[in-house]
Each structure stands twice: as C-alpha cells, then as structure tokens.
Design a protein around this motif. Structure first.
Motif, PDB file in Angstrom:
ATOM      1  N   ALA A 103       4.128   8.113 -24.580  1.00  0.00           N
ATOM      2  CA  ALA A 103       3.230   8.706 -25.110  1.00  0.00           C
ATOM      3  C   ALA A 103       3.247   9.437 -26.121  1.00  0.00           C
ATOM      4  O   ALA A 103       3.825   9.371 -26.786  1.00  0.00           O
ATOM      5  N   GLY A 142       0.631   7.342 -18.329  1.00  0.00           N
ATOM      6  CA  GLY A 142       0.956   5.873 -18.667  1.00  0.00           C
ATOM      7  C   GLY A 142       2.019   5.315 -19.929  1.00  0.00           C
ATOM      8  O   GLY A 142       2.031   6.453 -20.903  1.00  0.00           O
ATOM      9  N   ARG A 143       2.547   4.502 -20.024  1.00  0.00           N
ATOM     10  CA  ARG A 143       3.040   4.008 -21.209  1.00  0.00           C
ATOM     11  C   ARG A 143       2.466   3.452 -22.616  1.00  0.00           C
ATOM     12  O   ARG A 143       1.524   3.031 -21.885  1.00  0.00           O
ATOM     13  N   ASP A 144       2.765   3.721 -23.598  1.00  0.00           N
ATOM     14  CA  ASP A 144       1.771   3.045 -24.877  1.00  0.00           C
ATOM     15  C   ASP A 144       0.723   3.997 -25.078  1.00  0.00           C
ATOM     16  O   ASP A 144      -0.738   3.406 -25.344  1.00  0.00           O
ATOM     17  N   VAL A 145       0.461   5.490 -23.698  1.00  0.00           N
ATOM     18  CA  VAL A 145      -0.648   5.917 -24.201  1.00  0.00           C
ATOM     19  C   VAL A 145      -0.340   7.023 -25.072  1.00  0.00           C
ATOM     20  O   VAL A 145      -0.091   6.706 -26.066  1.00  0.00           O
ATOM     21  N   ASP A 184      -1.164   3.202 -18.599  1.00  0.00           N
ATOM     22  CA  ASP A 184      -1.131   2.560 -19.970  1.00  0.00           C
ATOM     23  C   ASP A 184      -1.654   1.368 -20.740  1.00  0.00           C
ATOM     24  O   ASP A 184      -3.104   1.515 -20.233  1.00  0.00           O
ATOM     25  N   ARG A 185      -1.508   2.062 -22.251  1.00  0.00           N
ATOM     26  CA  ARG A 185      -2.211   1.296 -23.225  1.00  0.00           C
ATOM     27  C   ARG A 185      -3.878   2.124 -22.874  1.00  0.00           C
ATOM     28  O   ARG A 185      -4.515   1.405 -23.983  1.00  0.00           O
ATOM     29  N   SER A 234      -6.431   1.181 -17.271  1.00  0.00           N
ATOM     30  CA  SER A 234      -5.083   0.580 -18.311  1.00  0.00           C
ATOM     31  C   SER A 234      -6.094  -0.196 -19.650  1.00  0.00           C
ATOM     32  O   SER A 234      -7.068  -0.745 -19.253  1.00  0.00           O
TER      33      SER A 234
END
Length: 451
Positions: A255, A272-275, A291-292, A308
């Motif tokens: 994140a 999540g990832r790329d938050v 994510d995102r 997401s």
C-alpha cells in the motif's frame, strides 16, 4: 520426531490502574482499536498454547467478558506479581509443561519474542526461569539483569538496591518470564514478602532458583515491544508505537501512504495491493480494502468493505455495514451506512445513503438523502442499476426506484418508481414577469419616506 511439550500462558490483568484515573480497568483501554489485553491474547494465540489463564481483580467482570472464552482467576488482594501468578495455580494444577507469564498492560509484545522465550526455556541447559530483557536508551530506574561468566542470568537487582557498578549495566528487566512448569509452583510458593511494601515480587524467583543450583536465562527484546502502560500519557506513547508498526506493515505489503504519520489504523485493518491512502485517513475497526482502491484525504471508515478499483473521498465517511463495490465512486462529504453500493455506481457529493442498495452504474446527485428512519424503525431504499437520482432528492423509505429510472432534481419520492420512468415530485415552477423589479422599487420608496 520431537515430542510435543505442553505450553500455558498466564496473563496478569488484575491491576487497578489508578494512575489512569478511569472507571475502566486499565487493560481494557484501547490501543489501535483493541483493548490492550486483546493485543496480548493475539500474541499468545499465535503460539497455540494448551492453556491460557487471565488473572483479574475482584469485580472485574468486564475484563472476564473481554477475554472469554479463556478462563479467569481472581487475585483477591493486590499483593504483588508473584501473588498474582499464584492466583492462577488452581487452573494449572498438575501442569508440567512450560509456562509464559505476561502482562495485560504490555500490548506490543510479538509472537516471535514469545517463541524465543519458549525456545530458550527448552535449551539443553534446562533453565528453570527465562526472563525477558531489554536495553532502553535510558535505563533509568529499571531493574538490572546481571549475567554470570557463562552468559546465564545470575540475578535481578532493583535499581535502588544496585551498586554503582550494577547500575552501569544496560540490560534491564522487561518483566515477562517463562518457567519450567514442573519447578515453577515450588519456586513461586517460596517467594516471601520481606520488603517495604510487604508484597510478593516475581523477580525474586531468579535468586531462589539460582540458590538451588538451577540455571536461569535471558532473552532480549526491542524496548518498543515491552513498553507498559500505567497512565494516559503512556497509553498515547504506545498508540504512537503501534501505529508506526501498522503503517510500516501496510507499506511493506504493497500500500502507498502519501503521508504515513497522519494515517490512523486499527489492528485489524486489511489493505490490498496498490491501495493509495491520502493524508489524515482514519481506519476504525473492521475495515477490509481490496486491491487498487484509492482513499483520499480526511476520510473515515469503520466496519466496511471496499472492493477493487473503488475511489473514496476526500472527506467521506463510511459507517458500519457499508459495502462499496468494484470501481464505485464515493465522493466528498458523502456518508454511507449499512448500504451496498454496487459496481461502478457513483455517489459523489454531499449525500447520505443509509439502509439502502444502490445498483450498478447508478448515479446519485449531490444533496440526495435516503430518509430511512421515521423515529421508530429503519426502512430500506432500493435504487436500481443505471438509475439517475437528481440533486437534492429525498427518498422516503421504504421505497424502490427501478432500473434505469430518472428522478428529477429536488424531488421528494414517497412511492415506488418503475424502471425507465421519469418521476418529478416537486411543486410546479411559475414565473411572474417584472415582479422582482417592482418589489425592489416599492421597498426603496418605503425606505425613502421613512428617512
């Protein structure tokens, strides 16, 4: 195959916490959204112990409720830490595995440190006691851990009793201990109270063990892990430390925090990832973010899920029960409570959506509210997919707006709207040509006559 050795954990939580100046027991004060004793229990659970006992004071039913289903033992009088451990003996009768003693007001200890203590207890030299140590920047008045030539623990010396040479030792007592259960009961029962406070100090167990030829050992932890809480000021310091830990974990897991020091997490926040999280965002308990997702500045989330690709904020408030679907937009000064916002829907400005469903790709205009409470009960609003709700609309629940319907701006909707229909529920606009000019002239003349 190594034979399983049983493990028990005793958490001391009977302290009154008088310096907190609170009606709430000290261990129930929250750190990162969870009572301090809850953090200790989380660390303990990671070890999968066979027994957990929490020692409480008389009348601490709220602590017993907070730690359930783990059993509690009552320390009827505040007579020191050894007496507190003795209170747990009845629930550990006949136990001969390893026993870790922890404190309910030391919430930052990690499972890795507890595992290291248990591993040290099980070393071939078979120490009867393992003490957790630390090396703080300022050893101050901490008790000192004095090692012997073989690196084992020889004694614990309280600062007031320490010689000048002993005060130069930087290894200090952090309080937590691990015992060989087969020897613990006898060792602790032999602790006396011949001291100024007539209390039974657990630290005396090392001297008793050594005087009987038993080995003792030390495991070191980072000072930040073993900070105890006895005052509101110390509570705030622990909050800072755990927030630093949680922010680092979020960034390590993918994140982005654009201003980490201004973001507040709960211990159970999941990103999540790329938050992307903007400045001054507050995560209350029970938040899961996929994510995102982008969460913009000054937003507040509690007991919600964000799927997401969604965008939230700035200045959004997501309350318990909010479910934000994939690629949905929740904008500035929007409040969502107990409502599902489906994929691609937009609720962008100055709007309250409560006890509702907003269908996929619906668009909710600025100033819209769901009137979900009549003073007695909550009712549901259902807004269909691709519906368009004009600005400044009031939807009086229970009410349903069908798929693809359009509600004209400024409407008060009290009955269901069928799909693909246009509904306008407001007074008809009328124009009176020249009225405003005549009104101003009349008022000016009246004012001139009074002058």
């Amino acid at each position: 195959m190594t034979q399983h050795r049983p493990l028990a954990c005793v958490i001391l939580a009977a302290g009154k916490g008088t310096r907190m100046k609170s009606d709430l027991p000290k261990v129930l004060h929250r750190v990162a959204g969870q009572p301090m004793v809850g953090h200790v229990l989380s660390a303990v659970r990671a070890l999968d112990p066979d027994h957990v006992v929490v020692v409480v004071g008389p009348g601490m039913d709220n602590v017993a409720d907070a730690v359930a289903p783990y059993p509690t033992a009552v320390q009827h009088e505040q007579r020191g830490t050894a007496d507190a451990v003795r209170a747990a003996f009845g629930l550990l009768e006949g136990f001969d595995g390893d026993v870790v003693v922890l404190y309910g007001d030391t919430p930052l200890v990690t499972p890795d440190t507890l595992r290291a203590m248990v591993a040290a207890r099980r070393q071939p030299n078979d120490p009867a006691v393992v003490v957790l140590g630390m090396r703080p920047d300022d050893p101050g008045a901490y008790g000192r851990l004095i090692l012997n030539a073989r690196g084992g623990l020889e004694k614990i010396v309280e600062y007031l009793d320490a010689s000048e040479e002993e005060r130069q030792v930087t290894l200090c007592n952090a309080g937590l201990m691990a015992f060989d259960g087969a020897r613990m009961f006898d060792l602790i029962n032999r602790i006396g109270n011949s001291n100024a406070k007539s209390e039974y100090y657990l630290t005396d167990v090392v001297q008793i063990a050594r005087s009987n030829g038993m080995a003792c050992a030390v495991v070191e932890a980072a000072p930040a892990e073993v900070v105890g809480v006895n005052s509101r000021a110390e509570l705030s310091e622990v909050e800072k430390l755990i927030q630093r830990r949680l922010r680092k974990a979020a960034m390590d897991n993918g994140a982005t925090l654009t201003d980490p020091d201004s973001v507040t997490f709960c211990v159970d926040t999941r990103l999540g990832r790329d938050v992307i999280v903007g400045p001054h965002v507050v995560f209350g308990p029970g938040v899961v973010v996929a994510d995102r997702v982008e969460i913009k500045a000054f937003s507040h989330l509690e007991q919600v899920r964000v799927d997401s690709g969604a965008q939230v904020g700035p200045y959004a408030r997501l309350r318990p029960g909010a479910e934000i679907g994939p690629d949905a937009h929740i904008g500035n000064f929007v409040e969502i409570k107990n409502a599902k916002i489906e994929a691609g829907a937009k609720v962008n400005h100055l709007t309250y959506i409560g006890d509702a469903r907003v269908g996929a790709k619906a668009n909710i205009g600025a100033g819209t509210i769901t009137c979900n409470y009549d003073g007695y009960a909550k009712s549901h609003t259902d807004i269909g997919a691709e519906a368009f709700i004009g600005s400044n609309t009031a939807l009086v629940a229970p009410v349903r707006v069908g798929d693809g319907a359009i509600v004209g701006a400024g409407s008060v909707v009290t009955t269901d709207v069928e799909g693909d229909a246009l509904v306008v529920a407001r007074g008809r606009q009328q124009a009176y040509t020249g009225w405003a000019k005549r009104f101003r002239e009349r008022k000016q003349n009246e004012k001139a006559k009074k002058a």
